[in-house]
Design a protein around this motif. Structure first.
Motif, mmCIF file in Angstrom:
data_model
loop_
_atom_site.group_PDB
_atom_site.id
_atom_site.type_symbol
_atom_site.label_atom_id
_atom_site.label_comp_id
_atom_site.label_asym_id
_atom_site.label_seq_id
_atom_site.Cartn_x
_atom_site.Cartn_y
_atom_site.Cartn_z
ATOM 1 N N TRP A 50 0.569 -1.538 0.059
ATOM 2 C CA TRP A 50 -0.108 -0.259 0.014
ATOM 3 C C TRP A 50 0.599 1.031 0.096
ATOM 4 C CZ3 TRP A 50 -4.996 -1.095 -1.084
ATOM 5 C CH2 TRP A 50 -5.310 -2.627 -0.724
ATOM 6 N N LEU A 51 1.887 1.216 0.660
ATOM 7 C CA LEU A 51 2.898 2.112 0.661
ATOM 8 C C LEU A 51 3.194 2.337 -0.430
ATOM 9 C CD1 LEU A 51 3.712 3.838 3.477
ATOM 10 C CD2 LEU A 51 5.691 2.485 4.072
ATOM 11 N N LEU A 52 3.830 1.504 -1.394
ATOM 12 C CA LEU A 52 3.940 2.340 -2.646
ATOM 13 C C LEU A 52 3.297 3.113 -3.730
ATOM 14 C CD1 LEU A 52 6.773 2.466 -4.403
ATOM 15 C CD2 LEU A 52 5.776 -0.676 -5.275
ATOM 16 N N VAL B 27 7.533 11.484 -1.345
ATOM 17 C CA VAL B 27 7.427 10.325 0.139
ATOM 18 C C VAL B 27 8.275 10.390 1.037
ATOM 19 C CG1 VAL B 27 8.738 8.206 0.757
ATOM 20 C CG2 VAL B 27 7.878 8.254 -1.232
ATOM 21 N N GLU B 28 7.850 10.950 2.669
ATOM 22 C CA GLU B 28 8.072 11.856 3.306
ATOM 23 C C GLU B 28 9.649 10.714 3.789
ATOM 24 O OE1 GLU B 28 4.539 13.265 6.817
ATOM 25 O OE2 GLU B 28 3.997 11.833 5.331
ATOM 26 N N SER C 40 10.382 -6.134 0.957
ATOM 27 C CA SER C 40 9.019 -4.693 0.993
ATOM 28 C C SER C 40 9.968 -3.924 0.905
ATOM 29 C CB SER C 40 8.339 -5.489 1.597
ATOM 30 O OG SER C 40 8.165 -5.015 3.019
ATOM 31 N N SER C 41 10.960 -3.501 2.030
ATOM 32 C CA SER C 41 11.244 -2.483 2.244
ATOM 33 C C SER C 41 12.238 -1.852 0.849
ATOM 34 C CB SER C 41 11.402 -2.286 4.031
ATOM 35 O OG SER C 41 12.690 -3.291 3.560
ATOM 36 N N CYS D 167 13.514 0.811 -3.746
ATOM 37 C CA CYS D 167 14.097 0.894 -5.455
ATOM 38 C C CYS D 167 13.133 1.107 -6.452
ATOM 39 C CB CYS D 167 14.254 -0.627 -5.716
ATOM 40 S SG CYS D 167 16.246 -0.639 -4.881
ATOM 41 N N SER D 168 11.908 0.932 -5.505
ATOM 42 C CA SER D 168 10.538 1.564 -6.615
ATOM 43 C C SER D 168 10.487 2.848 -6.819
ATOM 44 C CB SER D 168 9.247 0.995 -6.124
ATOM 45 O OG SER D 168 9.360 -0.652 -6.596
#
Lengths: 467, 457
Positions: free
Chosen positions: B151-153, B162-163, B185-186, B191-192
């Protein structure tokens, strides 16, 4: 068509013999010394093929020798190096590719499919088998795979990655995973150019179609693939528990396993990606076949095969435990959304008489349509009763995620028209509908517990709307 | 086809299965009786294996004579091995350097600032929160969920921003979390974002914080990376301390790969830092524990090497080669060092050649000046001499091959080409085929192959 791919220096200059000589003298041994020679052999092949600007495809003998190292290699170094070389070779010398037959610049000419039939392939299917030359006698060593040996490979992967009886921490499992990755890569290289041709005759001859053509094993194969992909999602848990039990029996032992452990998670992750690719290719093939069927290009020889989406749906509804890991691991948005929408549709549609042909596939079903069913609490209640609130949440959240990906990649949402004009307004609509769906979920069932993935979905939707 | 039968590749080659001679056995003088006993048991195994194979697939048409002669060949080979071991030849050495020592304590992963980021605050104030009843306290675990499920992405792409607290938090998870889900996932998230071409309102996703080289270097230190390693020390047999990188090294490599690919957007490393990165990656290649990450490391090497601008590269290439040659000892590790560089494109070819050349200079104690002298020294070696160290000769041969064949030099310098040919002929002709020393055959085979393939193509 390329007449003689082996022309050039490989056979003429005696290079083949010379490179193989690095290997031959020691082929029967399994010592460090012999391993060094195998590495030297791989290095020499690499230098003479992919490392050279004007090189030609290595001979089948060379391919076979490299493939054999991947299959029977007993050290990580050997299997990883041979895997990498095979991938590089396939990229540099594809067996199937599209080419512009007309050399002039006019790009209107359709690309022509070129198949280098003489080129080596890791697959050999029974129909060809009979006509192939007698050299296939050494098949059991470096020999190519057919449908049943491919099935055995998948079964083996499913077995070792099982969480209860985890035994993937060895070089053989790594080799099998890499072998699978390579085979998928090879199938892809054969399939994608054929997809671009629009001719079922060419697509029918794809290795993928031949691999699946063996009806006896098809369904079992697909089920095992699903087991593997769900197991791989949990691979790290199995590995952690396994390492813990090893550690208890002495730190020396766990040091020995360290290289395999580090490689395993990486290779496992990539195997998961390959498995997704494999499943997606099959689903694409199903569509191509259906299209050919409707246009009347298929013959009786093509046979009938249950579309993979249906098999997946059956598995997911039958064993609910696989739903969550499957949705977590399968993240290609287009097919993920398709599966989720079909899942809902199985329960949402009025149970009218289904004829096999017409209702196998609901073309007009969309995620937006699904969300509409959640707009009031009565219909929501019916759905919850049929599917269960947890499953509903999982499907809604993951469907939302997939739809978001598609929208942000620039595909307009189906059912929500307005191409180009504002994908942003599409997004806002989607987010609103998701929130209201969860809202009616809560109103419909006061005691419902919102799963964390559901909370995350609402959070994401709300944040975007207020942004 | 018989489905219950074993797979093709499960049936192992009976010859491969011929036992590796263990060390104890090597020391023992082996009598004829032992060999005969071995022979019989070997034969028995073969017959059994063959029987199984026949059962598995009905298509077996190899003739027995052939099999028999192969078996004898295997026995002969085995005898040869044993004779060789009796003659007291040293074993071939295995590459590998301990690059990682003991891990240090990693920084704490709890991150109070995360609850204060705008993303969280705006939601807490949102009326919808009554539905979920989130509080700041569970912010950490809640964000982990957002991260793991992707979701974060999505949020970052949708909002185009992105803060800083989120970026640093994800960076720390990537490098130090012991949970596989979180570190992958991080890593994917960062990277994305970094490599995204996705644009919101015509602007790329904005990230308020980027790591610098020192933070990446510090992570390696915490993993126990020995920055002052040298392959001369011999810690491989030092089993007492359990060194080794954590699984996060994979994310580290992946992240460096991505950072180097986006120089047009963010120039994260200086030239010297990028040089050090190349050196570090070469070191990683020397660690046997990481040999399964070959593909990952090769990609990383490729990307770091392409990070340099055209003008930076020629001098950087040389200084990397000089540094590496000062650290690597003249043994099997020096070959691994050279061969770990892919050599598929111009830059890696140059680097391969440069490193091989620098190591060759070290081989001759830096007493030779230039390529001509190296070649002259090589030619002057008499391989017939029994005291000649063939292992060293093998290393010289491979190094020279890489130095000369990895770049265009041979085309430009006919004299060196001539001398190289002479040297190869020496290697292939001076060693007789009855020479039983370990490296004799390797040198002979390699040299004759090179003569035919590389020099006169």
């Amino acid at each position: 068509m390329e007449r003689n791919p082996n022309s050039g220096k490989w056979s003429r200059g005696g290079i083949e013999e010379n490179i193989l000589a690095i290997l031959d003298a020691f082929e029967t041994r399994d010592t460090q010394d012999a391993n060094d020679d195998r590495i030297a052999f791989l290095e020499a092949v690499r230098a003479a093929s992919v490392g050279e600007e004007h090189s030609t495809r290595p001979t089948c003998k060379i391919f076979k020798a490299v493939f054999r190292i991947l299959k029977v290699g007993k050290s990580i170094e050997l299997i990883v190096a041979s895997y990498k070389l095979l991938i590089e070779l396939e990229k540099r010398f594809p067996r199937v590719y599209l080419s512009n037959s007309d050399k002039s610049e006019s790009s209107n000419n359709p690309l022509e499919l070129v198949v280098v039939n003489e080129a080596w392939s890791p697959f050999l299917f029974t129909s060809e088998h009979a006509t192939s030359d007698k050299k296939a006698a050494d098949i059991h060593l470096s020999g190519p795979l057919d449908s049943s040996s491919f099935l055995a490979l998948i079964q083996c992967l499913a077995e070792v990655t099982d969480r209860g009886s985890f035994q993937a921490l060895d070089v053989k499992s790594l080799a099998n995973m890499l072998l699978f990755q390579y085979l998928v890569n090879f199938l892809e290289g054969d399939f994608l150019p054929r997809c671009a041709t629009t001719s079922w005759n060419l697509q029918r001859e794809s290795l993928l179609n031949m691999l699946l053509g063996y009806r006896k094993i098809y369904k079992g194969l697909m089920q095992d693939c699903l087991i593997v992909i769900c197991n791989l999602c949990e691979l790290h848990t199995g590995l952690r528990n396994h390492l813990r039990s090893i550690e208890n029996s002495g730190p020396m032992l766990s040091k020995k396993y360290q290289p395999v452990a580090i490689a395993l998670l990486e290779v496992g992750k990539n195997t998961c990606v390959s498995m997704q690719k494999f499943l997606m290719m099959i689903m694409e093939l199903d569509i191509l076949k259906r299209k050919a069927d409707m246009e009347g290009y298929t013959t009786r020889a093509d046979g009938v095969r249950t579309p993979l989406v249906e098999i997946i749906l059956d598995e997911l509804t039958y064993s609910k435990d696989t739903l969550s890991p499957f949705l977590q691991v399968f993240n290609e948005p287009k097919w993920k959304l398709e599966i989720i929408v079909q899942y809902f549709w199985k329960y949402i549609t009025k149970t009218s008489v289904r004829t096999r042909k017409s209702n196998e596939y609901c073309d007009n079903a969309t995620f937006a349509g699904v969300l509409k069913r959640f707009s009031n609490s009565t219909s929501t209640k019916t759905i919850i009763k049929k599917i269960g609130s947890e499953v509903v949440q999982l499907l809604l959240a993951h469907g939302f995620l997939a739809q978001l990906s598609l929208l942000s990649e620039g595909h307009p949402a189906e059912g929500i028209s307005s191409p180009k004009e504002g994908s942003n307004s599409d997004l806002v609509d989607l987010c609103r509908n998701i929130i209201s769906a969860f809202d009616s979920l809560i109103t419909a069932d006061k005691n419902v517990e919102i799963l964390s993935v559901g909370k995350e979905a609402v959070f994401t939707a709300a944040t975007f709307i207020s942004y | 086809m018989d489905l219950s039968g074993p797979l093709d590749f499960e049936l192992e080659d009976p010859f491969l299965a011929s036992p590796a001679i263990d060390k104890k056995k090597r020391k023992k003088v082996i009598g004829l009786d032992d060999l005969l006993a071995d022979h019989y048991s070997e034969q028995e195994k073969l017959v059994q294996k063959k029987f199984q194979q026949e059962k598995a697939r009905k298509v077996v048409d190899s003739d027995d004579d052939d099999d028999g002669s192969k078996a004898i060949q295997a026995i002969v080979e085995k005898c040869q091995n044993e004779i060789q071991s009796i003659s007291g030849e040293e074993e071939t050495s295995v590459w590998g350097v301990q690059v990682f020592g003991n891990q240090k304590v990693s920084p704490p992963l709890d991150f109070p600032e995360l609850g204060n980021c705008k993303l969280m605050q705006s939601f807490l104030n949102n009326k919808l929160n009554s539905m979920l009843e989130l509080t700041e306290i569970e912010g950490g675990t809640f964000f982990e969920g957002l991260l793991k499920n992707g979701w974060l992405l999505k949020l970052a792409f949708m909002c185009g921003h992105v803060e800083k607290p989120i970026a640093t938090w994800a960076f720390n998870l990537m490098l130090y979390s012991s949970e596989e889900d979180l570190r992958t996932s991080s890593c994917d998230f960062l990277c994305s974002i970094l490599s995204s071409t996705y644009e919101v309102n015509k602007r790329p996703v904005k990230i308020d914080w980027l790591p610098d080289y020192h933070e990446l270097r510090r992570a390696l230190e915490i993993y126990g990376f020995l920055f002052n390693f040298s392959t001369n020390s011999d810690p491989i047999h030092n089993d007492s301390d359990f060194g080794g990188p954590p699984q996060n090294i994979r994310a580290w490599i992946q992240f460096v790969t991505t950072c180097c690919q986006i120089r047009n957007k963010h120039s994260i490393f200086s030239t010297t830092e990028a040089e050090e990165l190349v050196e570090i990656i070469i070191c990683l290649f020397l660690d046997r524990q990481l040999q399964g990450l070959l593909v990952l490391m090769c990609d990383c090497m490729q990307s770091v090497v392409s990070y340099f601008t055209g003008t930076e590269w020629s001098s950087s290439c040389e200084s990397i080669a000089k540094f590496i040659s000062s650290r690597v000892s003249i043994d099997i590790n020096s070959l691994r060092t050279v061969e770990c560089i892919s050599g598929l494109d111009t830059r890696t070819k140059q680097l391969r050649s440069a490193i091989a050349y620098q190591i060759l200079l070290v081989c001759f104690d830096n007493k030779v000046a230039g390529g001509d002298e190296i070649m002259r020294s090589l030619i002057s070696i008499n391989l017939k001499d029994k005291s000649c160290d063939l292992f060293k000769m093998y290393i010289y041969l491979v190094l020279t091959e890489n130095w000369l064949l990895s770049n265009q030099m041979l085309e430009d310098k006919p004299v060196i080409k001539e001398m190289f040919g002479l040297y190869l002929r020496n290697c292939s002709c001076q060693i007789s085929s009855t020479d039983l020393r370990t490296y004799s055959a390797k040198i002979r085979v390699k040299a004759s192959y090179l003569l035919q393939f590389a020099l006169y193509k």
